[in-house]
Design an enzyme around this catalytic site. Structure first.
Site, PDB file in Angstrom:
ATOM      1  N   GLY A  12      36.580 -32.330 -40.954  1.00  0.00           N
ATOM      2  CA  GLY A  12      37.190 -31.430 -41.937  1.00  0.00           C
ATOM      3  C   GLY A  12      38.712 -31.563 -41.915  1.00  0.00           C
ATOM      4  N   ILE A 136      40.374 -26.122 -37.963  1.00  0.00           N
ATOM      5  CA  ILE A 136      40.665 -24.693 -38.102  1.00  0.00           C
ATOM      6  C   ILE A 136      39.695 -23.870 -37.234  1.00  0.00           C
ATOM      7  CG2 ILE A 136      41.671 -24.916 -40.423  1.00  0.00           C
ATOM      8  CD1 ILE A 136      39.003 -23.865 -41.547  1.00  0.00           C
ATOM      9  N   ASP A 137      38.620 -24.536 -36.717  1.00  0.00           N
ATOM     10  CA  ASP A 137      37.635 -23.840 -35.872  1.00  0.00           C
ATOM     11  C   ASP A 137      38.162 -23.629 -34.461  1.00  0.00           C
ATOM     12  OD1 ASP A 137      34.789 -25.749 -37.225  1.00  0.00           O
ATOM     13  OD2 ASP A 137      36.177 -24.315 -38.132  1.00  0.00           O
ATOM     14  N   ARG A 172      36.868   1.071 -51.082  1.00  0.00           N
ATOM     15  CA  ARG A 172      35.690   0.190 -51.084  1.00  0.00           C
ATOM     16  C   ARG A 172      35.464  -0.382 -49.700  1.00  0.00           C
ATOM     17  NH1 ARG A 172      37.808  -3.194 -56.229  1.00  0.00           N
ATOM     18  NH2 ARG A 172      36.693  -2.075 -57.891  1.00  0.00           N
ATOM     19  N   MET A 179      35.540 -19.503 -42.290  1.00  0.00           N
ATOM     20  CA  MET A 179      34.826 -20.613 -41.635  1.00  0.00           C
ATOM     21  C   MET A 179      34.891 -20.445 -40.108  1.00  0.00           C
ATOM     22  SD  MET A 179      35.794 -23.935 -43.911  1.00  0.00           S
ATOM     23  CE  MET A 179      34.789 -24.364 -45.321  1.00  0.00           C
ATOM     24  N   ARG A 181      32.435 -22.351 -38.133  1.00  0.00           N
ATOM     25  CA  ARG A 181      31.186 -22.921 -37.620  1.00  0.00           C
ATOM     26  C   ARG A 181      30.647 -22.055 -36.476  1.00  0.00           C
ATOM     27  NH1 ARG A 181      31.336 -29.074 -37.721  1.00  0.00           N
ATOM     28  NH2 ARG A 181      30.698 -28.941 -39.856  1.00  0.00           N
ATOM     29  N   GLU A 231      31.571 -17.223 -40.649  1.00  0.00           N
ATOM     30  CA  GLU A 231      30.444 -17.838 -41.377  1.00  0.00           C
ATOM     31  C   GLU A 231      29.254 -18.090 -40.463  1.00  0.00           C
ATOM     32  OE1 GLU A 231      31.843 -22.507 -40.816  1.00  0.00           O
ATOM     33  OE2 GLU A 231      31.388 -21.758 -42.824  1.00  0.00           O
ATOM     34  N   ARG A 294      32.769  -5.345 -51.746  1.00  0.00           N
ATOM     35  CA  ARG A 294      33.309  -6.556 -52.370  1.00  0.00           C
ATOM     36  C   ARG A 294      33.461  -7.643 -51.311  1.00  0.00           C
ATOM     37  NH1 ARG A 294      34.693  -4.671 -57.510  1.00  0.00           N
ATOM     38  NH2 ARG A 294      34.434  -6.822 -58.146  1.00  0.00           N
ATOM     39  N   ARG A 303      41.881 -24.711 -45.316  1.00  0.00           N
ATOM     40  CA  ARG A 303      41.925 -26.110 -44.890  1.00  0.00           C
ATOM     41  C   ARG A 303      42.996 -26.921 -45.607  1.00  0.00           C
ATOM     42  NH1 ARG A 303      36.060 -28.215 -44.020  1.00  0.00           N
ATOM     43  NH2 ARG A 303      36.840 -29.933 -45.261  1.00  0.00           N
TER      44      ARG A 303
HETATM   45  O1  F6P Z   1      34.867 -28.034 -39.018  1.00  0.00           O
HETATM   46  C1  F6P Z   1      35.631 -27.453 -39.895  1.00  0.00           C
HETATM   47  C2  F6P Z   1      34.857 -26.760 -40.986  1.00  0.00           C
HETATM   48  O2  F6P Z   1      35.763 -26.281 -41.875  1.00  0.00           O
HETATM   49  C3  F6P Z   1      33.913 -25.648 -40.501  1.00  0.00           C
HETATM   50  O3  F6P Z   1      34.585 -24.435 -40.299  1.00  0.00           O
HETATM   51  C4  F6P Z   1      32.946 -25.566 -41.660  1.00  0.00           C
HETATM   52  O4  F6P Z   1      31.715 -25.004 -41.280  1.00  0.00           O
HETATM   53  C5  F6P Z   1      32.779 -27.022 -42.013  1.00  0.00           C
HETATM   54  O5  F6P Z   1      33.962 -27.675 -41.629  1.00  0.00           O
HETATM   55  C6  F6P Z   1      32.571 -27.286 -43.475  1.00  0.00           C
HETATM   56  O6  F6P Z   1      32.249 -28.622 -43.581  1.00  0.00           O
HETATM   57  P1  F6P Z   1      32.413 -29.470 -44.927  1.00  0.00           P
HETATM   58  O7  F6P Z   1      33.853 -29.694 -45.133  1.00  0.00           O
HETATM   59  O8  F6P Z   1      31.686 -30.741 -44.642  1.00  0.00           O
HETATM   60  O9  F6P Z   1      31.771 -28.675 -46.007  1.00  0.00           O
END
Ligand code: F6P
Length: 377
Positions: A12, A136-137, A172, A179, A181, A231, A294, A303
């Site tokens: 990513g 970013i993870d 609300r 993200m 992962r 996520e 919401r 990203r």
């Molecule tokens: O590994 C970085 C990341 O942004 C994760 O946070 C996310 O789950 C994944 O990549 C998304 O992957 P792709 O860019 O293949 O959709």
């Protein structure tokens, strides 16, 4: 004879990668007289039948000003040359043959856990490789921070704070999905920095009945709640609360029926949990209108950002260290990293130990992390 180095950026994309590329070229050329060639799409470009199409000449002239640019100028891919299928197609041999034909002596690159695993395999094939951590993870070991994490937090916190102010003004419930992962670093730091009432992370599976009760308590008290959701947050799909939502909501049924795709490293494509929780909360709290809950999915906005100063500096320091190791000390098989303020290195094997959020529950709860009674330690 001057050495020739290939540069790759896998996995990513994120802020700070281009600063690393520019720094490698400057340091490698000025200190060791090395020349550089960028290879687009990382291992997909290296394993291509026409690698020339993927080459990007990089020299001290054309990297001027690159540090501030977002994402990666070398594009990226999640191509895994070491799957049984790609091994059968001869991808590893093609990579070695392409590198030899291009006269390349070593590889420098950025990557997350999957790309570093491929770099380890390349090193095991005898090809000198040094990597810098980016994601970013922030989920790779051997470094306190990965490239891109700081900028993602900075921007993510601003975005989450603005949704919080809007939720407060409109009374609300706001769910902000980010993200990350299988690691909760992004959600944790964005949640804390944006003043979220509740934060859910993958490391702390959520008991939905308790979660809804907690949200309900906040909502009853002051009619707005700000929640940051990773996520990868794990919810038990056979839970009575989910069963009820599945019966009552077409959207929940549709989302639950979708089987997540797997990428070339077997990672499920995540995203969308906030849409399920939105309906679960409406049903469990007996809210009249879905509009009372919401959602905002920050997703890829974190990203493709231009790097903040932190990631430019980190990219440059990682580039200097990586070039010194590969070209100066003629060593390889390592990932550079930052430990406190010091730039250090670890082996690829050490880097590949997953780094998830492990802090005392007492601190996590004080920071706003939701911990179900069954997952308290
Ligand atoms: O590994 C970085 C990341 O942004 C994760 O946070 C996310 O789950 C994944 O990549 C998304 O992957 P792709 O860019 O293949 O959709």
């Amino acid at each position: 004879m001057s050495r020739k180095i290939a540069l790759i950026t896998g996995g990513g994309d994120c802020p700070g990668i281009n600063a690393f590329l520019a720094s490698c070229v400057r340091r490698g050329n000025s200190e060791y007289g090395a020349e550089f060639v960028g290879v687009r799409k990382a291992f997909a470009g290296l394993a291509s039948d026409n690698p020339d199409q993927y080459l990007v000449p990089l020299d001290t002239e054309n990297v001027v000003g690159l540090e501030n640019r977002s994402s990666t100028i070398l594009e990226s891919s999640r191509f895994n040359p070491f799957t049984e299928e790609n091994k059968a197609k001869g991808s590893p041999e093609k990579i070695l043959a392409n590198l030899e034909r291009l006269g390349v002596d070593g590889v420098l690159g950025t990557g997350g856990d999957d790309t570093i695993l491929s770099a380890l395999r390349l090193e095991e094939l005898g090809f000198p490789t040094v990597m810098a951590p980016k994601s970013i993870d922030n989920d790779v070991s051997g470094t306190d921070v990965m490239l891109g994490f700081r900028t993602a937090i900075f921007f993510g916190a601003q975005a989450a704070r603005s949704t919080a102010d809007s939720a407060r003004a409109h009374r609300r419930i706001s769910l902000v999905e980010v993200m990350g992962r299988h690691a909760g670093w992004l959600a944790l730091d964005i949640g804390v920095a944006s003043g979220a009432d509740l934060i859910t992370i993958p490391e702390k599976p959520v008991d939905l009945a308790e979660f809804c009760a907690e949200v309900g308590r906040f909502y009853k008290e002051r009619h707005y709640v700000n929640i940051v959701i990773a996520e990868g947050t794990s919810i038990p799909y056979n839970d009575p609360v989910i069963r009820r939502a599945r019966e009552e909501s077409e959207v929940v049924r549709a989302l639950l029926e979708e089987t997540p795709e797997l990428d070339a490293f077997g990672n499920p494509k995540l995203g969308g949990i906030s849409q399920i929780l939105r309906r679960v909360l409406r049903i469990e709290l007996g809210l009249k209108k879905i509009e009372e809950v919401r959602t905002t999915d920050l997703g890829f906005t974190l990203r493709g950002l231009a790097p903040a100063a932190d990631d430019i500096i980190l990219g440059i320091r990682f580039g200097i260290k990586a070039a010194d190791i590969l070209l100066g000390e003629k060593r390889s098989g390592v990932m550079v990293g930052i430990n406190g303020l010091e730039i250090e290195e670890v082996t690829f094997e050490e880097a590949l130990k997953p780094k998830t959020v492990h802090r005392p529950d007492r601190e996590l709860q004080a920071l706003g992390v939701f911990i179900s009674s069954s997952h308290q330690n």
